[in-house]
Design an enzyme around this catalytic site. Structure first.
Site, PDB file in Angstrom:
ATOM      1  N   ALA A 197       0.442  -1.464   0.231  1.00  0.00           N
ATOM      2  CA  ALA A 197      -0.344   0.105  -0.008  1.00  0.00           C
ATOM      3  C   ALA A 197       1.000   1.400  -0.371  1.00  0.00           C
ATOM      4  O   ALA A 197       0.471   2.086  -0.654  1.00  0.00           O
ATOM      5  CB  ALA A 197      -1.135  -0.360   1.417  1.00  0.00           C
ATOM      6  N   HIS A 320       6.843  -2.806  -7.262  1.00  0.00           N
ATOM      7  CA  HIS A 320       6.714  -2.339  -6.619  1.00  0.00           C
ATOM      8  C   HIS A 320       7.910  -0.654  -6.619  1.00  0.00           C
ATOM      9  O   HIS A 320       8.685  -0.253  -7.187  1.00  0.00           O
ATOM     10  CB  HIS A 320       8.163  -3.430  -5.764  1.00  0.00           C
ATOM     11  CG  HIS A 320       7.087  -4.321  -5.164  1.00  0.00           C
ATOM     12  ND1 HIS A 320       6.014  -4.517  -4.573  1.00  0.00           N
ATOM     13  CD2 HIS A 320       6.432  -5.165  -6.154  1.00  0.00           C
ATOM     14  CE1 HIS A 320       5.251  -5.837  -4.347  1.00  0.00           C
ATOM     15  NE2 HIS A 320       5.574  -6.622  -6.316  1.00  0.00           N
ATOM     16  N   GLU A 395      11.746  -2.890  -8.923  1.00  0.00           N
ATOM     17  CA  GLU A 395      11.898  -2.078  -7.678  1.00  0.00           C
ATOM     18  C   GLU A 395      12.039  -0.381  -7.718  1.00  0.00           C
ATOM     19  O   GLU A 395      13.136  -0.221  -8.286  1.00  0.00           O
ATOM     20  CB  GLU A 395      12.898  -2.184  -6.383  1.00  0.00           C
ATOM     21  CG  GLU A 395      12.366  -3.989  -6.081  1.00  0.00           C
ATOM     22  CD  GLU A 395      11.083  -3.490  -5.051  1.00  0.00           C
ATOM     23  OE1 GLU A 395      10.593  -2.704  -4.264  1.00  0.00           O
ATOM     24  OE2 GLU A 395      10.736  -4.405  -4.527  1.00  0.00           O
TER      25      GLU A 395
END
Length: 434
Positions: A197, A320, A395
């Site tokens: 989140a 991410h 990432e």
């Protein structure tokens, strides 16, 4: 929680002298939001294998401190957020072990208030200037479907535990849609974002990807002619909204889990070597793997969509933040899977494109060998069970010293840079799998 006892004579002696037991609790401000007043962000340099192992043990055993970044690269810096009641013990422990560290943010609470809002005077597209909320994301996607019906469709892959639809966007070139004789063999790229989140830059990047492919389709004919795109820009809407409204660093879903705990780490909940390593069985932990694999409606939704695309999906990409890594299976072991060279080639193409465009250097490798072992991840499951031959976790860049808080002024830089890498990877997949 307490700091861990590590099995070395020297460490036991230090910990006996410095160990303090502190029961962590959520501090809430008057506006109902979690207060980060007094939290400090440290950079901790890991210069040898012992220091890396020590920090990893600390991460696994102490819930109260939050490792934002930690990898296996010698000489790299770990980023660690420490609550005020743990600061003295944390620093004393590192000093006693001669582990270099420095304070990056003296009071993290001061950095969290101004990051969710764009400048009202900006004339740029809102995707580039603010972190869109859930309703704004849905409204924008629906407007795209209305304005570009020959290119994009919007639907739902399921409902979150709090009853929010999880939107999915399917993008195909008009020529492909018009061809009644196509075989359905066009490779599918599946992208998801926001399963964690607090990683706001990931949904922002997914939204920019959607915007570019649809609103600037003429610039990306090569990405549309050979590929079908299936994009889930916000896989964990409940947690995302909670991180905006109550607790900026909330990571998990929001379904009740155990007594007075909420949420499961969606990226530890997939049914491939589930719960074996790198996940917690404590319901309040940020890496809680859930009562069983696929316990969450959010992870079930991703699973079901990928299984429907089995055989057609050739590229799974999970977005991410943060750290500038391109990671691939396995996440549960340091061994490499059969076919890893093909995945590595795609990841290397993405890293090279970003480096050539902006100079940013991504580290490429398997999740365990670059970061750490963590079973139950979506990329491992997609590769092993859904038979997706190219499965990568990206990432994205963080906010510098602000970590998970890239200010809105940096959104444009992050999403445009990331698009260069995604574009290069997708083109190589199209070339190899069409």
């Amino acid at each position: 929680m307490s700091f861990p006892m590590c099995p070395t004579i020297r460490q036991v002696g230090v910990l006996l002298a410095l160990l303090s037991v502190v029961i962590g609790g959520t501090v809430t401000a008057r506006d109902g939001k979690h207060s980060y007043t007094g939290y400090k962000l440290f950079s901790v340099r890991q210069n040898d294998q012992w220091q890396m192992d020590f920090l990893r043990q600390l991460q696994q055993d102490v819930d109260d401190i939050d490792f934002w970044k930690l990898d296996r690269v010698l000489g790299s810096e770990a980023h660690v957020l420490v609550p005020p009641e743990q600061v003295d013990t944390f620093q004393a422990l590192l000093a006693a072990e001669h582990i270099p560290h420095r304070e990056m943010i003296s009071d993290y609470g001061r950095t969290t208030n101004d990051y969710a809002f764009a400048s009202m005077r900006s004339l740029k597209h809102p995707i580039l200037t603010k972190y869109l909320r859930y309703d704004e994301i849905v409204d924008y996607l629906n407007s795209l479907a209305l304005r570009h019906p020959n290119l994009v469709t919007v639907s739902s892959i399921g409902m979150s535990s709090e009853g929010r639809n999880i939107p999915v966007v399917t993008i195909r070139s008009p020529s492909y849609r018009a061809n009644a004789h196509h075989t359905g063999s066009q490779p599918v790229v599946f992208v998801d974002a926001g399963i964690h989140a607090r990683e706001w830059a990931a949904p922002a990047t997914a939204m920019y990807l959607i915007s570019e492919l649809v609103e600037n389709a003429a610039r990306h004919v090569d990405l549309l002619a050979g590929l079908t795109w299936t994009i889930v820009p916000l896989a964990n809407p409940d947690g995302y909204e909670y991180s905006h409204e109550h607790e900026r660093l909330w990571r998990k879903t929001r379904r009740p889990a155990g007594r007075q705990c909420f949420g499961i780490d969606g990226n530890r909940n997939f049914d491939f070597h589930w719960a074996e390593v790198g996940a917690s069985d404590k319901p309040c932990s940020d890496t809680y793997h859930g009562e069983h694999a696929f316990s969450e409606p959010e992870t079930q939704a991703i699973r079901n969509e990928l299984l429907q695309l089995k055989g057609r999906c050739k590229f799974y990409l999970s977005l991410h933040t943060y750290g500038e890594y391109l990671l691939y299976p396995w996440g549960w072991t340091s061994d490499l899977p059969v076919g890893w060279e093909n995945v590595d080639a795609v990841a290397q193409a993405g890293a090279a494109a970003i480096r050539n465009a902006t100079g940013t250097r991504y580290t490429v490798g398997s999740s365990t060998n670059v970061l750490y072992a963590a079973a139950g991840g979506s990329d491992d499951w997609a590769f092993a069970v859904a038979d997706v031959p190219i499965s990568i976790t990206m990432e994205l860049p963080g906010g510098g010293s602000a970590g998970f808080n890239p200010p809105p002024s940096r959104i444009e830089e992050i999403v445009k840079e990331s698009f260069e890498g995604i574009r290069a990877m997708a083109l190589l997949v199209a070339k190899n799998y069409s």
